[in-house]
Scaffold this motif. Structure first.
Motif, PDB file in Angstrom:
ATOM      1  N   GLY A  21      30.091  99.739  86.782  1.00  0.00           N
ATOM      2  CA  GLY A  21      30.143 101.021  87.128  1.00  0.00           C
ATOM      3  C   GLY A  21      30.395 102.471  86.175  1.00  0.00           C
ATOM      4  O   GLY A  21      30.049 103.357  86.279  1.00  0.00           O
ATOM      5  N   ALA A  22      31.262 101.783  85.030  1.00  0.00           N
ATOM      6  CA  ALA A  22      31.644 102.846  84.044  1.00  0.00           C
ATOM      7  C   ALA A  22      30.634 103.136  82.975  1.00  0.00           C
ATOM      8  O   ALA A  22      29.937 102.071  82.655  1.00  0.00           O
ATOM      9  N   SER A  23      30.555 104.590  82.543  1.00  0.00           N
ATOM     10  CA  SER A  23      29.599 104.672  81.684  1.00  0.00           C
ATOM     11  C   SER A  23      29.892 104.253  80.217  1.00  0.00           C
ATOM     12  O   SER A  23      31.198 103.990  80.076  1.00  0.00           O
ATOM     13  N   LEU A  24      29.016 103.899  79.287  1.00  0.00           N
ATOM     14  CA  LEU A  24      29.634 103.363  78.029  1.00  0.00           C
ATOM     15  C   LEU A  24      30.239 104.133  77.209  1.00  0.00           C
ATOM     16  O   LEU A  24      31.128 104.124  76.630  1.00  0.00           O
ATOM     17  N   GLN A  25      29.936 105.743  77.404  1.00  0.00           N
ATOM     18  CA  GLN A  25      30.808 106.894  76.745  1.00  0.00           C
ATOM     19  C   GLN A  25      32.114 106.877  77.229  1.00  0.00           C
ATOM     20  O   GLN A  25      33.367 106.680  76.492  1.00  0.00           O
ATOM     21  N   SER A  26      32.429 106.738  78.603  1.00  0.00           N
ATOM     22  CA  SER A  26      33.772 106.629  79.367  1.00  0.00           C
ATOM     23  C   SER A  26      34.476 105.299  78.789  1.00  0.00           C
ATOM     24  O   SER A  26      35.651 105.373  78.299  1.00  0.00           O
ATOM     25  N   TRP A  27      33.777 104.151  78.907  1.00  0.00           N
ATOM     26  CA  TRP A  27      34.288 102.990  78.342  1.00  0.00           C
ATOM     27  C   TRP A  27      35.169 102.950  76.856  1.00  0.00           C
ATOM     28  O   TRP A  27      36.031 102.710  76.636  1.00  0.00           O
ATOM     29  N   LEU A  28      34.151 103.545  76.038  1.00  0.00           N
ATOM     30  CA  LEU A  28      34.510 103.817  74.548  1.00  0.00           C
ATOM     31  C   LEU A  28      35.674 104.486  74.476  1.00  0.00           C
ATOM     32  O   LEU A  28      36.441 104.376  73.879  1.00  0.00           O
ATOM     33  N   TYR A  29      35.609 105.899  74.936  1.00  0.00           N
ATOM     34  CA  TYR A  29      36.443 106.767  74.725  1.00  0.00           C
ATOM     35  C   TYR A  29      38.108 106.430  75.284  1.00  0.00           C
ATOM     36  O   TYR A  29      39.085 106.430  74.878  1.00  0.00           O
ATOM     37  N   GLU A  30      38.002 105.693  76.683  1.00  0.00           N
ATOM     38  CA  GLU A  30      39.050 105.143  77.150  1.00  0.00           C
ATOM     39  C   GLU A  30      39.918 104.082  76.192  1.00  0.00           C
ATOM     40  O   GLU A  30      40.899 103.927  76.099  1.00  0.00           O
ATOM     41  N   SER A  31      38.949 103.147  76.016  1.00  0.00           N
ATOM     42  CA  SER A  31      39.397 101.811  75.115  1.00  0.00           C
ATOM     43  C   SER A  31      40.055 102.490  73.643  1.00  0.00           C
ATOM     44  O   SER A  31      41.082 101.728  73.333  1.00  0.00           O
ATOM     45  N   LEU A  32      39.458 103.570  72.997  1.00  0.00           N
ATOM     46  CA  LEU A  32      40.056 104.185  71.928  1.00  0.00           C
ATOM     47  C   LEU A  32      41.238 104.753  71.943  1.00  0.00           C
ATOM     48  O   LEU A  32      42.207 104.446  71.570  1.00  0.00           O
ATOM     49  N   ARG A  33      41.474 105.504  73.176  1.00  0.00           N
ATOM     50  CA  ARG A  33      42.489 106.268  73.493  1.00  0.00           C
ATOM     51  C   ARG A  33      43.688 105.195  73.921  1.00  0.00           C
ATOM     52  O   ARG A  33      44.849 105.578  73.349  1.00  0.00           O
TER      53      ARG A  33
END
Length: 499
Positions: A21-33
């Protein structure tokens, strides 16, 4: 799901799969943060370009650009022309509610753990190695001992030999080698020992290691099990004493005088000791030689008890008064009980990290297997270069040249001491080596050591080599220092101690 295959020459953090359910943009942002806050992406580290990141994770480039832009706007990243996108040196408060964060990031509390209470670790807590960052001076100030003059080493020649070994026709040198040592080097060492130390031995009886300390460690493990007694010179080399202490053997401190270890006292204290550590050619640190009578007594004791003698022949080549005396191992009765240890760190330069043992035949297989188990083998490339260095005659020329240089500096040191240290420090006759144990004629060894350090003079107090109390003294080196430096430093010593 993003691809986990990275393109050549690009290193990416494994970020895991996005949640349902998570967007790819949100996943990448949260992972890098999380990677930035957790230290997996340290401050100042460079991130891949948006194009490379998109290709690696099979994302649209616009998705990566949006995630990067969010991290830039919140202060986690910074972009500079010519240097790419990097993690900010100063990070924002991690508790801030960033736009794409869907859940609060709770820092993981690391479990507080301590090392297990093993006997080895308990003993280690009480030992500070003599050569460590806590004990070694940072520079090369006079008169720190146990050092040679690396500036006099023929580094251009060594580089040439090193380059020759890296030719495409010799690249097998980069593979694993014989655990006992490169055959060419063992042959070179055998030839050297026959001429310089009077030891006739076949190359097959030689084991190449990284250090004499490693050789002594193997001896203690294989020949002195459990709470076996081991003779140690007092005063003596602290590195050997500390290794005995950490191994758990019962160390027996045998006093030393100007004729070397008092063998009779060793037999009185521990007649059934399994091993004796000695420096017979030049006692460390007092500098005397083990007398002929004591050599015979030591060999007789080892033969009768079935014990072993570890002969540390650490700098016997640098003898100024006469030719180097033969090694203890050269005596006829020594073949089955003496383990001769030698190092090239004193004769060449410390970081070469090559040494050797000459072993009784019945110990060769077990020692080689132990060495292979503990460290595989010594650096084979360095072994090959050293073998050429010896075979081509460079080693002999270098040692003879350094012997003359060190003899001249020993004379300059003694003369400067005579001029400036009357009533302060008594310097005995310097017959060999790169340093000398001097007797202090002032009241406090620690006070003298502290005063000299403050004046820019490095030494080692004699008490660090001793278990039982002796007269106050300092072990002082002269080998790396030119005559002008010795003279100026001698004046500084006098000024510091008289002040």
């Amino acid at each position: 799901m993003p691809s986990e295959k990275a393109p050549p020459h690009v290193v990416f953090l494994p970020l895991g799969a996005p949640e349902a359910g998570a967007s790819l943009q949100s996943w990448l942002y949260e992972s890098l943060r999380r990677a930035i806050l957790g230290g997996r992406l340290p401050t100042g580290s460079k991130l891949p370009s948006t194009r490379a990141m998109a290709e690696h994770y099979s994302l649209a480039r616009g998705t990566v650009q949006a995630a990067y832009q969010q991290l830039l706007s919140e202060g986690y990243l910074q972009a500079r022309t010519g240097s790419g996108t990097r993690v900010s040196e100063v990070l924002p408060d991690p508790t801030l509610n960033a736009g794409y964060v869907r859940r609060k990031v709770v820092p993981v509390q690391e479990e507080k753990r301590s090392a297990p209470e093993t006997p080895w670790l308990k003993r280690l807590d009480e030992i500070v190695p003599i050569f460590s960052r806590r004990t070694l001076p940072s520079g090369l100030r006079p008169f720190f001992p146990h050092r040679g003059d690396i500036n006099a080493f023929p580094i251009d020649l060594w580089r040439k030999l090193h380059t020759q070994q890296l030719r495409s026709s010799r690249l097998s040198m980069l593979l694993d080698s014989d655990p006992a040592g490169l055959p060419e080097l063992r042959e070179a060492i055998a030839s050297y020992l026959a001429i310089a130390r009077g030891v006739q031995v076949s190359p097959e009886r030689i084991l190449v290691l990284s250090s004499v300390q490693q050789g002594l460690d193997i001896c203690l493990r294989l020949l002195a099990p459990g709470d076996s007694q081991v003779w140690m010179e007092d005063p003596g080399y602290p590195g050997a004493r500390q290794l005995m202490d950490i191994s758990g053997v019962r160390r027996v401190d045998v006093p030393v005088d100007r004729f070397g270890m008092q063998v009779e006292e060793g037999m009185r204290q521990a007649p059934a000791a399994r091993l004796a550590y000695v420096t017979p050619s030049r006692q460390a640190p007092l500098g005397g030689e083990l007398s002929p009578a004591r050599r015979l007594a030591l060999l007789k004791w080892a033969a009768e008890q079935g014990s072993y003698i570890f002969e540390d022949d650490y700098d016997s080549e640098y003898r100024f008064i006469a030719k180097p005396i033969p090694a203890l191992r050269s005596m006829p009765a020594a073949e089955h009980s003496v383990i001769l240890a030698g190092t090239f760190s004193k004769l060449l330069f410390p970081s070469v990290r090559l040494a050797y043992l000459v072993l009784p035949e019945h110990l060769l297989e077990s020692f080689t297997r132990a060495s292979a188990l503990m460290s595989r083998h010594a650096n084979s490339l360095a072994q090959a270069v050293l073998a050429d260095f010896i075979h081509e005659g460079h080693f002999d020329r270098h040692v003879r040249r350094m012997r003359k240089i060190y003899a001249s500096r020993a004379e300059a040191f003694a003369e400067a001491a005579h001029r400036h240290w009357q009533g302060l420090i008594e310097v005995p006759e310097i017959r060999a080596g790169m340093d000398i144990a001097c007797q202090l004629q002032v009241e406090s060894e620690q006070d003298a050591f502290t005063r000299l350090q403050a004046a820019g003079i490095d030494t080692i107090p004699l008490s660090r080599y001793c278990v039982n109390t002796r007269a106050a003294g300092l072990v002082m080196g002269f080998a790396p220092y030119e005559e002008r430096t010795i003279e100026d430093a001698a004046k500084a010593v006098a000024l510091a101690l008289r002040g």
